[in-house]
Scaffold this active site. Structure first.
Site, PDB file in Angstrom:
ATOM      1  N   ASP A  29       0.820  -1.207   0.000  1.00 38.53           N
ATOM      2  CA  ASP A  29       0.000   0.000   0.000  1.00 38.53           C
ATOM      3  C   ASP A  29       0.859   1.264   0.000  1.00 38.53           C
ATOM      4  OD1 ASP A  29      -2.387   1.347   0.025  1.00 38.53           O
ATOM      5  OD2 ASP A  29      -3.067   0.582   1.943  1.00 38.53           O
ATOM      6  N   ASP A  30       0.528   2.186  -0.898  1.00 39.41           N
ATOM      7  CA  ASP A  30       1.157   3.519  -0.931  1.00 39.41           C
ATOM      8  C   ASP A  30       2.656   3.487  -1.209  1.00 39.41           C
ATOM      9  OD1 ASP A  30      -1.367   4.379  -0.264  1.00 39.41           O
ATOM     10  OD2 ASP A  30      -0.752   5.634   1.413  1.00 39.41           O
ATOM     11  N   CYS A  68      -6.590   3.960  -3.259  1.00 41.22           N
ATOM     12  CA  CYS A  68      -6.564   2.517  -2.997  1.00 41.22           C
ATOM     13  C   CYS A  68      -7.622   1.713  -3.731  1.00 41.22           C
ATOM     14  CB  CYS A  68      -6.690   2.272  -1.494  1.00 41.22           C
ATOM     15  SG  CYS A  68      -5.284   2.869  -0.538  1.00 41.22           S
ATOM     16  N   HIS A 122      -9.757  -2.942  -1.202  1.00 39.10           N
ATOM     17  CA  HIS A 122      -9.879  -1.910  -0.173  1.00 39.10           C
ATOM     18  C   HIS A 122     -10.988  -2.299   0.793  1.00 39.10           C
ATOM     19  CE1 HIS A 122      -9.609   2.011   1.729  1.00 39.10           C
ATOM     20  NE2 HIS A 122     -10.934   2.047   1.709  1.00 39.10           N
ATOM     21  N   ASP A 311       0.237  -0.223  -5.117  1.00 41.90           N
ATOM     22  CA  ASP A 311      -1.060   0.172  -5.677  1.00 41.90           C
ATOM     23  C   ASP A 311      -1.059   1.570  -6.292  1.00 41.90           C
ATOM     24  OD1 ASP A 311      -0.983   1.450  -3.192  1.00 41.90           O
ATOM     25  OD2 ASP A 311      -3.013   0.887  -2.618  1.00 41.90           O
ATOM     26  N   HIS A 312      -0.189   2.443  -5.843  1.00 42.11           N
ATOM     27  CA  HIS A 312      -0.016   3.771  -6.450  1.00 42.11           C
ATOM     28  C   HIS A 312       1.195   4.411  -5.798  1.00 42.11           C
ATOM     29  CE1 HIS A 312      -1.928   4.865  -2.710  1.00 42.11           C
ATOM     30  NE2 HIS A 312      -3.020   4.217  -3.071  1.00 42.11           N
TER      31      HIS A 312
END
Length: 570
Positions: A29-30, A68, A122, A311-312
């Site tokens: 994540d992130d 997300c 999510h 995810d990003h």
């Protein structure tokens, strides 16, 4: 049953006799490419780097939306947000794609046992997991986010009633004191169990939370870094000539109790947050290491396809911004590494453009299962065989802002962003254009300086269908069947109808405002106009105008769900 389902089952029959590699999907994540293998001179990420050494590293990989839920929907369905019509956190993807065959469902139909741990879809903001994707119920790690009492000494309640505490924590505790350590241990158990059934191919999706906020990690990972040697932002302002609404106001970070509600951050706070991000990244790297170690010890690594995916991206103070929620490079670019069991093109790096939606068909192709029909993604298996190959000439991503959808076309050298309101014509469009050859830091929107490039990129954008408007969040998945949220909320409202609004808990107040929003959003477009706002109220027009203006914090003349629920509060 729709034809797509029959086609999926046909693939299962056609390829049933082929040897199937296991599939290990690691989601973080992130995570931006702050990794040693991506050339970050500071990052200490030896275990993730080891995946790159055995596989192909995509240097120009991009998420389909820098937040997300839509990004993870794209991963698991192979469908872009603008196809599904889900651009937010609360809306379950099957509201827009009820018949989607997810990656897990596709693999299950081909004989795989599918399991998920940690954060894959999510979960939160009213959204949840998709039970149809998995062979067994999803596993989520238990336990608190923080380990030190001082971390929760100050509390801030967000507009949606959630409590937020310190943005970082540096605690001298074991790895499994935090959720990701527990997820890694559980993943190791699942891998060992799979090793006992060698004839049963598995799909194991393992999701790690950090470096998502808050940046919590054991002391030893903080100690890996000298804060004075960490990279600080080179640019502290948005791009020149960019639309005023295009940057993020990084409200996600401002929700934390030790972050100011407005204004810039001090250089000391900036450095501390960057330190926390790197520490949390190294902590997650260690958990990835435990999973890889178990895979090797069980002998399964010789028959396991590994996909490592963030995810990003994340703004670490660049452009004066934090968090994700933009169409800019720091939010849109992601780490992506694919390693095949036979170490195809091991240690290679490629500049081939790839989107998150491409992972699904690529996994299917590498597992020798054919290409599932009806996906937005395309297989990039050819790039795994030959890292100099290129399957796409551009990638596309989106991000909504102020009632507009920003659609971003990214080529090798440029990014064009078109901002358009749903249903509006091109006369209202606003554009951004960034030149990464001459301006890699995105200091200036050059839409007026590069008309030929702009025309070429607009032509690429025209190849894509119009984006789908946001779908109403009418359905909630309860693990077995669809259930109308309207009915669920109506029952809850009836139960609480005798209680004054002021006496409800923050969560109950949020739920009631959600109900009110759905009742006023007559056309189901995810926005409330001034007319819809006043349709069920008897207050005088001036009072309604004043309240509507207060709620409409971005001044676009319509209220999003978030604006309505926040009721004008920051």
């Amino acid at each position: 049953m729709r034809p797509i389902v029959f086609l999926v089952l046909a693939f299962a029959v056609t390829h049933a006799s082929a040897a199937k590699p296991n599939v290990l999907l690691i989601c973080v994540d992130d995570l931006k490419p702050t990794l040693g293998c991506y050339g970050d001179p500071v990052a200490q990420t030896p275990h993730i780097d080891s995946i790159a050494a055995r596989g192909v590293q995509f240097n120009k990989a991009y998420c389909n939306q820098a937040v997300c839920s839509p990004s993870r929907n794209a991963l698991m369905t192979g469908l872009r947000p603008q196809t599904i019509g889900v651009y937010d956190l609360p809306t379950f993807f099957r509201n827009g794609a009820p018949d989607a065959i997810t990656l897990g469902q596709f693999l299950k139909s081909n004989g795989y046992h599918a399991e998920s741990l940690g954060k894959i879809y999510h979960r939160g903001h009213g959204n949840g997991d998709d039970a149809d994707t998995w062979s067994v119920p999803h596993w989520n790690p238990p336990g608190p986010t923080y380990q030190l009492p001082k971390s929760t000494a100050d509390v801030q309640v967000t507009a949606d009633g959630k409590k937020r505490y310190a943005s970082t924590e540096r605690a001298d505790v074991a790895d499994d004191s935090y959720a990701d350590g527990q997820t890694a241990i559980e993943a190791a158990k699942r891998i060992k169990a799979a090793a006992a059934q060698p004839d049963q191919p598995f799909f194991l999706a393992v999701g790690f939370i950090r470096p998502h906020l808050p940046f919590v990690a054991p002391e030893k990972y903080w100690a890996m870094y000298d804060p004075n040697e960490l990279p600080m932002p080179e640019l502290d302002s948005p791009p020149k000539n960019a639309p005023s609404f295009a940057p993020t106001t990084w409200g996600e970070l401002r929700n934390y109790s030790d972050i100011p509600a407005k204004g810039t951050l001090t250089s000391e706070t900036t450095r501390h947050l960057i330190h926390g991000y790197y520490a949390a990244t190294s902590y997650t790297d260690a958990q990835v290491g435990l999973v890889l170690k178990t895979l090797s010890e069980t002998g399964l690594d010789d028959n396991t396809l590994i996909v490592f995916w963030g995810d990003h991206g994340w703004h670490l103070g660049d452009h004066g911004m934090w968090c994700k929620h933009t169409n800019y490079e720091q939010a849109a670019r992601i780490p992506l590494i694919i390693a095949t069991p036979d170490r195809q093109s091991a240690g290679s790096k490629t500049d081939a453009l790839i989107e998150t939606v491409d992972i699904y068909p690529t996994v299917a192709a590498l597992a020798r299962l054919g290409t599932p029909p009806g996906l937005d993604g395309v297989s990039q298996a050819a790039v795994i065989s030959d890292p100099t190959a290129h399957v796409r000439d551009h990638a596309i991503g989106v991000y909504p802002r102020s009632g507009r959808l920003g659609r971003a076309i990214r080529t090798q050298d440029y990014r064009l962003v078109q901002w358009r309101r749903f249903g509006a014509d091109e006369s209202e469009d606003l554009y951004e254009l960034y030149d990464y050859v001459n301006d890699p830091l995105e200091t200036e929107n050059r839409i007026d300086q590069l008309p030929t490039v702009a025309a070429e990129l607009k032509a690429l954008l025209a190849q894509h269908p119009d984006p789908r408007p946001p779908v109403p969040n009418k359905l909630k998945y309860n693990g077995a069947q669809f259930k109308s949220q309207t009915n669920t909320k109506a029952a809850s409202a009836k139960k609480d109808s005798t209680m004054p609004f002021s006496e409800l808990t923050p969560e109950q107040q949020r739920q009631k405002r959600e109900q009110w929003f759905d009742g006023r959003d007559a056309d189901g477009d995810g926005k409330i106009t001034r007319k819809e706002f006043g349709a069920k109220q008897d207050a005088d027009s001036d009072a309604l105008d004043s309240r509507f203006a207060r709620y409409d914090t971005d001044g676009d003349g319509a209220l999003s769900r978030e604006e309505f629920v926040a009721a004008g509060k920051k």
